[in-house]
Design an enzyme around this catalytic site. Structure first.
Site, PDB file in Angstrom:
ATOM      1  N   LYS A   1       5.864  55.177  44.396  1.00 21.71           N
ATOM      2  CA  LYS A   1       6.383  54.593  44.042  1.00 21.71           C
ATOM      3  C   LYS A   1       6.587  55.086  42.277  1.00 21.71           C
ATOM      4  O   LYS A   1       7.863  54.768  41.454  1.00 21.71           O
ATOM      5  CB  LYS A   1       5.812  53.084  43.378  1.00 21.71           C
ATOM      6  CG  LYS A   1       6.599  52.267  44.182  1.00 21.71           C
ATOM      7  CD  LYS A   1       6.609  50.045  44.529  1.00 21.71           C
ATOM      8  CE  LYS A   1       7.472  49.133  45.499  1.00 21.71           C
ATOM      9  NZ  LYS A   1       7.389  48.466  45.002  1.00 21.71           N
TER      10      LYS A   1
ATOM     11  N   LYS B   1      10.530  54.697  54.671  1.00 21.49           N
ATOM     12  CA  LYS B   1      10.587  53.607  55.387  1.00 21.49           C
ATOM     13  C   LYS B   1      11.916  52.414  54.720  1.00 21.49           C
ATOM     14  O   LYS B   1      12.271  52.954  53.740  1.00 21.49           O
ATOM     15  CB  LYS B   1       9.629  52.871  54.692  1.00 21.49           C
ATOM     16  CG  LYS B   1       9.069  52.214  53.715  1.00 21.49           C
ATOM     17  CD  LYS B   1       7.986  51.020  53.143  1.00 21.49           C
ATOM     18  CE  LYS B   1       7.849  50.703  52.371  1.00 21.49           C
ATOM     19  NZ  LYS B   1       6.728  49.834  51.392  1.00 21.49           N
TER      20      LYS B   1
ATOM     21  N   LYS C   1      14.134  47.317  50.341  1.00 23.80           N
ATOM     22  CA  LYS C   1      15.072  46.719  50.119  1.00 23.80           C
ATOM     23  C   LYS C   1      15.349  47.240  48.399  1.00 23.80           C
ATOM     24  O   LYS C   1      16.562  46.767  48.259  1.00 23.80           O
ATOM     25  CB  LYS C   1      14.624  45.063  49.819  1.00 23.80           C
ATOM     26  CG  LYS C   1      13.335  44.293  49.319  1.00 23.80           C
ATOM     27  CD  LYS C   1      12.838  42.954  49.204  1.00 23.80           C
ATOM     28  CE  LYS C   1      11.722  42.636  49.419  1.00 23.80           C
ATOM     29  NZ  LYS C   1      10.804  43.269  48.830  1.00 23.80           N
TER      30      LYS C   1
HETATM   31  P1  TYM Z   1       7.040  43.363  50.123  1.00 27.25           P
HETATM   32  O1  TYM Z   1       7.915  42.423  49.041  1.00 27.25           O
HETATM   33  O2  TYM Z   1       7.374  44.965  49.843  1.00 27.25           O
HETATM   34  O3  TYM Z   1       7.664  43.304  51.638  1.00 27.25           O
HETATM   35  C1  TYM Z   1       7.273  41.767  52.541  1.00 27.25           C
HETATM   36  C2  TYM Z   1       6.376  42.225  53.960  1.00 27.25           C
HETATM   37  O4  TYM Z   1       7.479  42.945  54.678  1.00 27.25           O
HETATM   38  C3  TYM Z   1       6.795  44.354  54.884  1.00 27.25           C
HETATM   39  N1  TYM Z   1       7.461  45.484  55.270  1.00 27.25           N
HETATM   40  C4  TYM Z   1       7.987  45.998  56.089  1.00 27.25           C
HETATM   41  N2  TYM Z   1       7.869  46.294  57.745  1.00 27.25           N
HETATM   42  C5  TYM Z   1       7.912  46.780  58.595  1.00 27.25           C
HETATM   43  N3  TYM Z   1       8.709  48.032  58.228  1.00 27.25           N
HETATM   44  C6  TYM Z   1       9.216  47.954  56.611  1.00 27.25           C
HETATM   45  N4  TYM Z   1      10.388  48.886  56.864  1.00 27.25           N
HETATM   46  C7  TYM Z   1       9.253  47.235  56.085  1.00 27.25           C
HETATM   47  N5  TYM Z   1       9.392  47.067  54.530  1.00 27.25           N
HETATM   48  C8  TYM Z   1       8.374  46.124  54.288  1.00 27.25           C
HETATM   49  C9  TYM Z   1       5.738  44.527  53.802  1.00 27.25           C
HETATM   50  O5  TYM Z   1       4.810  45.037  54.900  1.00 27.25           O
HETATM   51  C10 TYM Z   1       4.802  43.194  53.754  1.00 27.25           C
HETATM   52  O6  TYM Z   1       4.617  42.744  54.882  1.00 27.25           O
HETATM   53  N6  TYM Z   1       2.878  43.758  48.763  1.00 27.25           N
HETATM   54  C11 TYM Z   1       3.226  43.117  50.016  1.00 27.25           C
HETATM   55  C12 TYM Z   1       3.537  41.947  48.996  1.00 27.25           C
HETATM   56  C13 TYM Z   1       2.246  40.609  49.212  1.00 27.25           C
HETATM   57  C14 TYM Z   1       1.411  40.333  49.979  1.00 27.25           C
HETATM   58  C15 TYM Z   1      -0.177  39.859  48.909  1.00 27.25           C
HETATM   59  C16 TYM Z   1       1.201  40.660  50.988  1.00 27.25           C
HETATM   60  C17 TYM Z   1       1.970  40.674  47.705  1.00 27.25           C
HETATM   61  N7  TYM Z   1       0.686  39.523  47.702  1.00 27.25           N
HETATM   62  C18 TYM Z   1      -0.490  39.281  49.681  1.00 27.25           C
HETATM   63  C19 TYM Z   1       0.464  40.008  52.031  1.00 27.25           C
HETATM   64  C20 TYM Z   1      -0.621  39.299  51.308  1.00 27.25           C
HETATM   65  C21 TYM Z   1       4.477  43.471  49.539  1.00 27.25           C
HETATM   66  O7  TYM Z   1       4.991  44.979  49.617  1.00 27.25           O
HETATM   67  O8  TYM Z   1       5.671  43.289  49.676  1.00 27.25           O
END
Ligand code: TYM
Length: 332
Positions: free
Chosen positions: A111, A194, A197
């Site tokens: 990032k 990957k 969004k």
């Molecule tokens: P975020 O918002 O980026 O993504 C949310 C969830 O979607 C999954 N994900 C994917 N899975 C498969 N293929 C993809 N291309 C893909 N893009 C996103 C992510 O693995 C995630 O599970 N850091 C976390 C948010 C968070 C969190 C937490 C998660 C904050 N605190 C505590 C678990 C526990 C995140 O990046 O979310």
């Protein structure tokens, strides 16, 4: 019963990777566990968000989660900033985690890119807040996509160092729950990146709000190679784009790579893409309709979030108060 916790950033419209890698599994886990699901607006702030948009996107993400089948009556759904325990515990974890640990986080490197001097300090300590999200509830099962694995390892390092430094057995071990053939959904334009969004190209992803025409067009234009589909999964080796589309199909069909290839192996991508688009549209249209239904009633969304925050705080506040007491903070 082990408590489940997971979070998603309201930094845009949820995309197919979020759905297949996380949201769908969150729904499935509700049958067997007590679950806490969080729209992590504090995490979204680590990169610039238009203030007017952030609040709207927090509601939109909540609407999507409800539309996917999160049951906010039986489980807990709320936005992170409404429960102060997260930020309080994150500060303690900022003081437990080591620079060296955070320096190794591949997601930060990705990032920040070449602009490392200029990203927010919040982006650097992002995984500490994530550890706090989970451990404020002493949750032990965390359903995520494959890209979050390293962050959860770090959360365990933080929990263990806390327990060790303060001579307690306070925080549990966290177990990542990474489910299914689509734990890593890739960009439709580049099979090595990957799906995200925040990708500038809308063509790279399927948004959960895309209509049938948009889905059909994006799948038709998805990057592939000139060869027909192989007969078996081994033939997907070195064909990232083909692997990705077959994986998406398998997840939607509740099948696996072998099952999909048994049916579609030998076909060209034209026919396969048509079948894939059809499945995607059938699967996502009801979710998009249900999301619109929720969005027509923002008061109902806010009521869900308010109730969720109150119930979340009732669990997290005493745990975080105890962590504060353990490190010696005075509550006069
Ligand atoms: P975020 O918002 O980026 O993504 C949310 C969830 O979607 C999954 N994900 C994917 N899975 C498969 N293929 C993809 N291309 C893909 N893009 C996103 C992510 O693995 C995630 O599970 N850091 C976390 C948010 C968070 C969190 C937490 C998660 C904050 N605190 C505590 C678990 C526990 C995140 O990046 O979310």
């Amino acid at each position: 019963m082990q408590l489940v916790f997971s979070g998603i950033q309201p930094s845009g419209v949820p995309q197919l990777g979020n759905y297949l890698g996380a949201m769908r599994n969150w729904v499935a886990l509700q049958d067997r566990h007590d679950c806490i699901y969080c729209v992590v607006d504090l995490h979204a702030l680590t990169t610039w968000q238009d203030p007017k948009q952030l609040a709207a996107q927090t509601r939109e993400m909540t609407a999507s989660l409800l539309a996917c089948g999160i049951d906010a009556d039986r489980h807990i759904l709320f936005n992170q900033s409404a429960v102060h325990a997260h930020a309080r515990l994150a500060w303690i974890f900022n003081c437990v985690a080591r620079m060296g640990w955070l320096n190794r986080m591949t997601q930060f490197k990705d990032k920040a890119g070449k602009d490392r001097e200029n990203v927010s300090t919040g982006l650097f300590v992002y995984p500490n807040l994530m550890a706090a999200d989970i451990l404020a509830y002493k949750a032990s099962r965390v359903p995520v996509g494959d890209d979050q694995r390293q962050h959860l390892e770090l959360a365990n390092d933080i929990a263990q160092k806390f327990n060790h430094d303060y001579g307690v057995d306070f925080f549990p071990v966290i177990e990542p729950v990474i489910m299914g053939v689509a734990a890593r959904v890739m960009s439709l334009r580049d099979g090595t990146k990957k799906m995200s969004k925040s990708d500038p190209s809308d063509q790279s992803r399927i948004n959960l709000t895309d209509d049938a025409d948009a889905i059909a067009q994006k799948i038709r234009r998805a990057k592939t190679d000139p060869h027909p589909l192989p007969e078996a999964p081994a033939g997907l080796e070195g064909r990232a784009e083909a692997r990705n589309l077959v994986g998406i199909y398998a997840a939607l069909a509740d099948s696996d790579l072998a099952g999909v290839l048994a049916e579609h192996g030998g076909k060209g991508f034209g026919a396969f893409k048509e079948a894939l688009a059809e499945r995607l549209i059938a699967h996502l249209a009801p979710i998009a309709a249900e999301t619109r239904r929720w969005l027509a009633d923002p008061g109902a969304i806010d009521a869900v979030l308010r109730q969720g925050a109150a119930r979340a705080a009732a669990i997290a506040d005493p745990i975080v108060a105890e962590a504060e007491r353990l490190v010696g903070l005075l509550r006069p």
